[in-house]
Design an enzyme around this catalytic site. Structure first.
Site, PDB file in Angstrom:
ATOM      1  N   ASP A  67      71.094  11.788  83.920  1.00  0.00           N
ATOM      2  CA  ASP A  67      71.496  10.695  84.809  1.00  0.00           C
ATOM      3  C   ASP A  67      70.667  10.656  86.094  1.00  0.00           C
ATOM      4  O   ASP A  67      69.900  11.582  86.388  1.00  0.00           O
ATOM      5  CB  ASP A  67      73.002  10.795  85.128  1.00  0.00           C
ATOM      6  CG  ASP A  67      73.443  12.218  85.504  1.00  0.00           C
ATOM      7  OD1 ASP A  67      72.582  13.070  85.791  1.00  0.00           O
ATOM      8  OD2 ASP A  67      74.660  12.470  85.503  1.00  0.00           O
ATOM      9  N   ASN A 136      87.239  16.760  86.313  1.00  0.00           N
ATOM     10  CA  ASN A 136      88.057  15.787  85.567  1.00  0.00           C
ATOM     11  C   ASN A 136      87.577  15.640  84.125  1.00  0.00           C
ATOM     12  O   ASN A 136      87.997  14.735  83.413  1.00  0.00           O
ATOM     13  CB  ASN A 136      88.014  14.424  86.275  1.00  0.00           C
ATOM     14  CG  ASN A 136      86.598  13.866  86.375  1.00  0.00           C
ATOM     15  OD1 ASN A 136      85.653  14.471  85.872  1.00  0.00           O
ATOM     16  ND2 ASN A 136      86.455  12.723  87.011  1.00  0.00           N
ATOM     17  N   HIS A 138      84.412  15.038  83.197  1.00  0.00           N
ATOM     18  CA  HIS A 138      83.275  14.132  82.976  1.00  0.00           C
ATOM     19  C   HIS A 138      82.044  14.910  82.499  1.00  0.00           C
ATOM     20  O   HIS A 138      81.887  16.093  82.770  1.00  0.00           O
ATOM     21  CB  HIS A 138      82.986  13.267  84.212  1.00  0.00           C
ATOM     22  CG  HIS A 138      82.312  13.958  85.349  1.00  0.00           C
ATOM     23  ND1 HIS A 138      82.426  13.532  86.644  1.00  0.00           N
ATOM     24  CD2 HIS A 138      81.490  15.050  85.403  1.00  0.00           C
ATOM     25  CE1 HIS A 138      81.707  14.320  87.419  1.00  0.00           C
ATOM     26  NE2 HIS A 138      81.137  15.246  86.696  1.00  0.00           N
ATOM     27  N   GLU A 143      82.704   9.027  83.337  1.00  0.00           N
ATOM     28  CA  GLU A 143      83.972   9.383  83.979  1.00  0.00           C
ATOM     29  C   GLU A 143      85.143   9.062  83.047  1.00  0.00           C
ATOM     30  O   GLU A 143      84.998   8.274  82.109  1.00  0.00           O
ATOM     31  CB  GLU A 143      84.118   8.592  85.291  1.00  0.00           C
ATOM     32  CG  GLU A 143      83.053   8.885  86.328  1.00  0.00           C
ATOM     33  CD  GLU A 143      83.150  10.296  86.922  1.00  0.00           C
ATOM     34  OE1 GLU A 143      84.198  10.947  86.781  1.00  0.00           O
ATOM     35  OE2 GLU A 143      82.152  10.753  87.504  1.00  0.00           O
TER      36      GLU A 143
END
Ligand code: PGA
Length: 247
Positions: A67, A136, A138, A143
């Site tokens: 990314d 979380n 990801h 996400e």
């Protein structure tokens, strides 16, 4: 899935670097999927050390990063291109033209996503994808959400992420609001996946991802459907898995 339970961050880094080295030694022109964040830094440091000792050669290795922030140039010290230079590429003999990262300066979102998917395909796919994991669950900038996204896409960063990043920038307005990321589909197509996790803060994400239901609400949980996953995690990151007798 193969789980390597290690003592701490240092051991995690060494084990992850061992697995990446094995890949590069077995296939000198391997395509490595690379990740940013604090977790892989020790792994990159260890790889650099082995390269400097003459035990590793990156001259034929190709790489694709997961990314990049949209709007940041490679010379911005918050960009992931800059991170990769500072933490790995500038220290080993990988050829710059063999390294690939989404182009954060491309304003043509659809064009950039298509271009990056084509780059991955032209390389023949990823041999070994290194992943960190968010608290979380990801992976990359995928996400938690209602659905898994397949290919490279542009994500709007959450207010939380923007606020957390603000400390690295002169003002809130300078913080990127969007990022390009490989999709979960790109990640799942890698021939092998190496996920690294360290520390108590990752314990819930690791447990939910590998021993909970497969759901886009925990993006890394899709890795349960992958045939060739190596999880290298320290005792703290695996504490919940152990408490629940999963390992
Ligand atoms: P970290 O980030 O390595 O900085 O904890 C991992 C991630 O968010 O993927």
């Amino acid at each position: 899935m193969r789980i390597y339970q290690v003592k701490d961050y240092k051991e995690m880094s060494r084990k992850a670097a061992n697995i990446i080295s094995a890949q590069v030694i077995m296939k000198p022109d391997a395509v490595l999927g690379l990740a940013t964040g604090s977790t892989p830094i020790g792994t990159y440091r260890q790889l650099t050390e082995w390269y400097q000792k003459g035990d590793l050669d990156f001259s034929e290795v190709r790489s694709v990063n997961l990314d990049e922030y949209k709007g940041l140039s490679a010379d911005n010290d918050q960009s992931y291109a800059y991170f990769m230079g500072a933490n790995l590429f500038d220290h080993v003999n990988i050829k710059p033209e063999n390294t690939h990262i989404p182009n954060g300066l491309n304003e043509d979102i659809e064009g950039e996503c298509k271009r990056y998917d084509a780059v991955i395909s032209a390389l023949g796919g990823v041999d070994l994808q290194l992943l960190g994991i968010g608290n979380n669950g990801h992976i990359g900038f995928n996400e938690p959400g209602e659905a898994f996204q397949t290919g490279t896409h542009c994500v709007k960063l959450t207010e939380n992420t923007i606020a957390a990043n603000a400390r690295f920038f002169a003002s809130m307005d300078d913080v990127p609001k969007f990022a390009y990321t490989m999709g979960v589909g790109n990640i799942m197509q890698a021939r092998a996946i190496l996920l690294v996790a360290s520390g108590e803060a990752k314990a819930e994400a690791v447990y939910n991802s590998f021993f909970g239901p497969v759901t886009p609400r925990v993006p890394a949980s899709i890795l349960q459907f992958h045939q060739n996953v190596y999880l290298v995690a320290d005792e703290a990151a695996l504490s919940l898995c152990r408490a629940n007798h999963c390992i």
